[in-house]
Enzyme design. Structure first.
Site, PDB file in Angstrom:
ATOM      1  N   GLU A   1       5.936  -4.147   4.486  1.00 45.50           N
ATOM      2  CA  GLU A   1       6.806  -3.270   3.680  1.00 45.50           C
ATOM      3  C   GLU A   1       8.107  -2.922   4.406  1.00 45.50           C
ATOM      4  OE1 GLU A   1       6.574   0.919   3.492  1.00 45.50           O
ATOM      5  OE2 GLU A   1       4.613   1.011   4.458  1.00 45.50           O
TER       6      GLU A   1
ATOM      7  N   LYS B   1      -2.594   9.367   6.292  1.00 44.66           N
ATOM      8  CA  LYS B   1      -2.068  10.294   7.285  1.00 44.66           C
ATOM      9  C   LYS B   1      -2.463  11.725   6.951  1.00 44.66           C
ATOM     10  CE  LYS B   1       1.652   9.016   9.134  1.00 44.66           C
ATOM     11  NZ  LYS B   1       2.990   8.477   9.007  1.00 44.66           N
TER      12      LYS B   1
HETATM   13  N1  PSU Z   1       2.821   6.716   5.426  1.00 43.34           N
HETATM   14  C1  PSU Z   1       3.153   6.416   6.688  1.00 43.34           C
HETATM   15  N2  PSU Z   1       4.353   5.839   6.970  1.00 43.34           N
HETATM   16  C2  PSU Z   1       5.220   5.516   5.967  1.00 43.34           C
HETATM   17  C3  PSU Z   1       4.837   5.806   4.624  1.00 43.34           C
HETATM   18  C4  PSU Z   1       3.635   6.396   4.402  1.00 43.34           C
HETATM   19  O1  PSU Z   1       2.377   6.682   7.564  1.00 43.34           O
HETATM   20  O2  PSU Z   1       6.309   5.000   6.244  1.00 43.34           O
HETATM   21  C5  PSU Z   1       5.731   5.392   3.502  1.00 43.34           C
HETATM   22  C6  PSU Z   1       5.137   4.159   2.807  1.00 43.34           C
HETATM   23  O3  PSU Z   1       6.187   3.304   2.426  1.00 43.34           O
HETATM   24  C7  PSU Z   1       4.456   4.748   1.586  1.00 43.34           C
HETATM   25  C8  PSU Z   1       5.386   5.874   1.250  1.00 43.34           C
HETATM   26  O4  PSU Z   1       4.293   3.842   0.536  1.00 43.34           O
HETATM   27  O5  PSU Z   1       5.766   6.417   2.513  1.00 43.34           O
HETATM   28  C9  PSU Z   1       4.744   6.918   0.396  1.00 43.34           C
HETATM   29  O6  PSU Z   1       5.704   7.801  -0.081  1.00 43.34           O
HETATM   30  P1  PSU Z   1       5.331   8.833  -1.245  1.00 43.34           P
HETATM   31  O7  PSU Z   1       4.404   9.806  -0.619  1.00 43.34           O
HETATM   32  O8  PSU Z   1       6.663   9.440  -1.623  1.00 43.34           O
HETATM   33  O9  PSU Z   1       4.731   8.024  -2.341  1.00 43.34           O
END
Ligand code: PSU
Ligand code: MN
Length: 301
Positions: free
Chosen positions: A25, A160
């Site tokens: 990603e 996380k």
């Molecule tokens: N969790 C991590 N590192 C990240 C992300 C999530 O430990 O960089 C990023 C990923 O790209 C994930 C996004 O898809 O954050 C999720 O964001 P949101 O909670 O806005 O959906």
């Protein structure tokens, strides 16, 4: 082929000749880590995939094109911010494609493009999930919905602890997404090996994981799979240190009234600051560990 898709020559050759490919990603590069560690990590992760005998396919949207496999120049211009990419998830795709915009793909966004390119294994750090306080904010990552519908296996270090991990697991259960513990029957919590959440499925070899993926998709069961790979113990953080930083970061984000897509990037960068960069070191180590496992699974698949 989808007319919005651009697959690099190397990745296209690998796909047609049956060489294993691992999707990667780009939000983690643009919104998950600071410059220049983000570029260093992106390059190291691609190398780790190659060392295991697979081809890396980093995914992003550049000038409206859905890119699978980036050149070094493209990676650099994403990482240094010169492309000014937005964080791109499913809802953001139509306008980016229509108007030629730049987007760094989230887990959800990367899964969509990987599936279009017939890539089934994807490595990242952590998936998005149900946020703490979601009963008030309704903040639930689009990653979970994508896992419910798109046929890609996501290798991650669990969810996380900025999230509500038990609620995230409930959501995945409701949506029928298998969560496989690799060498563990407890969901790892990204920076640490333990979340206290018991998994229904533990698998100890990449081959058995590939067998599960085959059975799922050959039988016509739609949707993704989460492969939860614990951070190696020498890189794991102390639970109290990380929890303190997370609570402070969440309080700050609430105080600032942050909403929507900006919440996760804010929490990630504040936790890194508050731990004096230790969380960044852990983050880099676990992404590399996931890339290696993903390559092994792609080979078996
Ligand atoms: N969790 C991590 N590192 C990240 C992300 C999530 O430990 O960089 C990023 C990923 O790209 C994930 C996004 O898809 O954050 C999720 O964001 P949101 O909670 O806005 O959906
Ligand atoms: Mn969100």
């Amino acid at each position: 082929m989808n007319k919005y898709l651009d697959i690099s020559e190397e990745v296209a050759d690998a796909i047609t000749t049956g060489i294993p490919v691992v999707a990667l990603e780009s939000t983690i590069i643009t919104h998950g880590m600071p410059w220049p560690q983000n570029l260093e990590t992106a390059l190291k992760v691609e190398n780790a995939v190659r060392e295991e005998g697979a081809i890396p396919a980093t995914i992003a949207i550049i000038k409206g094109r859905l890119k699978v496999g980036l050149t070094r120049e493209e990676l650099v211009s994403l990482a240094n911010g010169s492309l000014k990419p937005i964080k791109a998830s499913r809802r953001d795709f139509p306008a980016l494609m229509a108007f030629g915009g730049n987007g760094a793909t989230t887990v959800a966004g990367t899964m969509i493009i990987a599936e279009m390119a017939a890539i089934h294994v994807f490595a990242t750090g952590g998936i998005g999930g149900v946020h703490r306080g979601a009963e008030k904010s309704w903040d639930v990552s689009a990653d979970l919905e994508e896992l419910a519908r798109t046929d890609v296996a996501v290798v991650c270090a669990g969810a996380k602890a900025i999230l509500d991990i038990p609620k995230t697991m409930e959501y995945l259960e409701t949506k029928g997404v298998p969560v496989i513990g690799y060498g563990t029957s407890e969901l790892p919590a990204f920076y640490t090996q333990h979340s206290g959440v018991e998994l229904s499925l533990r698998v100890d070899t990449p081959r058995e994981i590939a067998m599960i993926l085959r059975a799922k998709w050959e039988s016509g069961l739609k949707g993704g799979v989460v492969i939860a790979n614990p951070i190696p113990s020498q890189y794991a953080m102390s639970e109290t240190t990380i929890e303190g930083a997370i609570q402070k970061a969440i309080e700050e984000s609430e105080h600032k009234g942050l909403k929507g897509a900006e919440v996760t990037p804010y929490l990630l960068s504040r936790v890194a600051d508050l731990t004096g960069g230790d969380s960044l070191d852990s983050n880099i180590a676990l992404v590399l560990n996931n890339a290696r496992l993903a390559a092994k699974i792609a080979k078996e698949y």
